[in-house]
Design a protein around this motif. Structure first.
Motif, PDB file in Angstrom:
ATOM      1  N   MET A   1       0.844  -1.176   0.000  1.00 14.17           N
ATOM      2  CA  MET A   1       0.000   0.000   0.000  1.00 14.17           C
ATOM      3  C   MET A   1       0.893   1.244   0.000  1.00 14.17           C
ATOM      4  N   TYR A   2       0.490   2.234  -0.756  1.00 10.05           N
ATOM      5  CA  TYR A   2       1.211   3.504  -0.824  1.00 10.05           C
ATOM      6  C   TYR A   2       0.314   4.601  -0.276  1.00 10.05           C
ATOM      7  N   TYR A   3       0.942   5.548   0.411  1.00  9.09           N
ATOM      8  CA  TYR A   3       0.213   6.634   1.052  1.00  9.09           C
ATOM      9  C   TYR A   3       0.722   7.976   0.548  1.00  9.09           C
ATOM     10  N   ILE A   4      -0.211   8.885   0.332  1.00  5.68           N
ATOM     11  CA  ILE A   4       0.100  10.255  -0.057  1.00  5.68           C
ATOM     12  C   ILE A   4      -0.348  11.116   1.109  1.00  5.68           C
ATOM     13  N   TYR A   5       0.517  11.992   1.593  1.00 10.00           N
ATOM     14  CA  TYR A   5       0.179  12.757   2.793  1.00 10.00           C
ATOM     15  C   TYR A   5       0.472  14.237   2.606  1.00 10.00           C
ATOM     16  N   MET A   6      -0.223  15.029   3.428  1.00  8.20           N
ATOM     17  CA  MET A   6       0.025  16.473   3.473  1.00  8.20           C
ATOM     18  C   MET A   6       0.272  16.838   4.932  1.00  8.20           C
ATOM     19  N   LEU A  14       2.475  24.001   3.579  1.00 10.19           N
ATOM     20  CA  LEU A  14       2.078  22.606   3.423  1.00 10.19           C
ATOM     21  C   LEU A  14       3.153  21.840   2.668  1.00 10.19           C
ATOM     22  N   TYR A  15       3.404  20.611   3.116  1.00  6.86           N
ATOM     23  CA  TYR A  15       4.361  19.723   2.459  1.00  6.86           C
ATOM     24  C   TYR A  15       3.600  18.470   2.043  1.00  6.86           C
ATOM     25  N   THR A  16       3.841  17.986   0.833  1.00  4.20           N
ATOM     26  CA  THR A  16       3.188  16.779   0.326  1.00  4.20           C
ATOM     27  C   THR A  16       4.240  15.741  -0.015  1.00  4.20           C
ATOM     28  N   GLY A  17       3.971  14.482   0.343  1.00  8.69           N
ATOM     29  CA  GLY A  17       4.906  13.408   0.049  1.00  8.69           C
ATOM     30  C   GLY A  17       4.204  12.071  -0.058  1.00  8.69           C
ATOM     31  N   ILE A  18       4.977  11.023  -0.390  1.00  7.73           N
ATOM     32  CA  ILE A  18       4.441   9.663  -0.448  1.00  7.73           C
ATOM     33  C   ILE A  18       5.317   8.753   0.392  1.00  7.73           C
ATOM     34  N   THR A  19       4.720   7.645   0.859  1.00  4.86           N
ATOM     35  CA  THR A  19       5.445   6.667   1.660  1.00  4.86           C
ATOM     36  C   THR A  19       4.721   5.331   1.639  1.00  4.86           C
ATOM     37  N   ASP A  56      -0.835   1.226  -5.774  1.00  2.00           N
ATOM     38  CA  ASP A  56       0.493   1.142  -6.390  1.00  2.00           C
ATOM     39  C   ASP A  56       1.223   2.482  -6.434  1.00  2.00           C
ATOM     40  N   ARG A  57       2.509   2.382  -6.621  1.00  2.00           N
ATOM     41  CA  ARG A  57       3.386   3.553  -6.584  1.00  2.00           C
ATOM     42  C   ARG A  57       3.074   4.555  -7.695  1.00  2.00           C
ATOM     43  N   SER A  58       2.747   4.066  -8.852  1.00  2.00           N
ATOM     44  CA  SER A  58       2.459   4.954  -9.970  1.00  2.00           C
ATOM     45  C   SER A  58       1.280   5.875  -9.639  1.00  2.00           C
ATOM     46  N   LYS A  59       0.206   5.319  -9.111  1.00  2.00           N
ATOM     47  CA  LYS A  59      -0.956   6.130  -8.737  1.00  2.00           C
ATOM     48  C   LYS A  59      -0.593   7.117  -7.626  1.00  2.00           C
TER      49      LYS A  59
END
Length: 107
Positions: A1-6, A14-19, A56-59
């Motif tokens: 599972m991939y997560y997108i966060y703010m 605001l900072y946005t990233g994935i993990t 997935d990572r691409s999304k």
């Protein structure tokens, strides 16, 4: 599972990233470890504001990029009102991402 966060940072930015590991990544950002982002090292992370998951990572990378292209006003809208996510990104795109409860990741 991939997560997108703010994350809300010092100066009301605001900072946005994935993990793939939310707890570890938040510990890095909030603890200012050497693995935290350069941005959160110089702008203290204050709160996890929003979190989405996808398969997935691409999304995840595509959503991260699209969020980073938004105005601050639109970013604040998708944080405050989940229904705005579909309005901004389209109904079809909104179905690919699940809004997660940030309260279980309080640092």
């Amino acid at each position: 599972m991939y997560y997108i966060y703010m994350i809300r940072c010092a100066g009301n930015t605001l900072y946005t990233g994935i993990t793939t590991d939310v707890e570890r990544r938040m510990a890095e950002h909030f603890g200012k470890s050497e693995k935290c982002a350069k941005y959160t090292r110089s702008h203290q992370a204050e709160a996890l504001e929003a979190l989405w998951s996808t398969s997935d990572r691409s999304k995840a990378s595509k959503l991260e990029y699209r969020i980073k292209q938004l105005t601050k006003a639109d970013k604040l809208l998708i944080i405050a009102d989940e229904s705005c996510f579909a309005e901004i990104f389209g109904e079809e795109n909104a179905k690919m991402y699940i809004r997660e409860d940030v309260r279980k990741y309080v640092i």
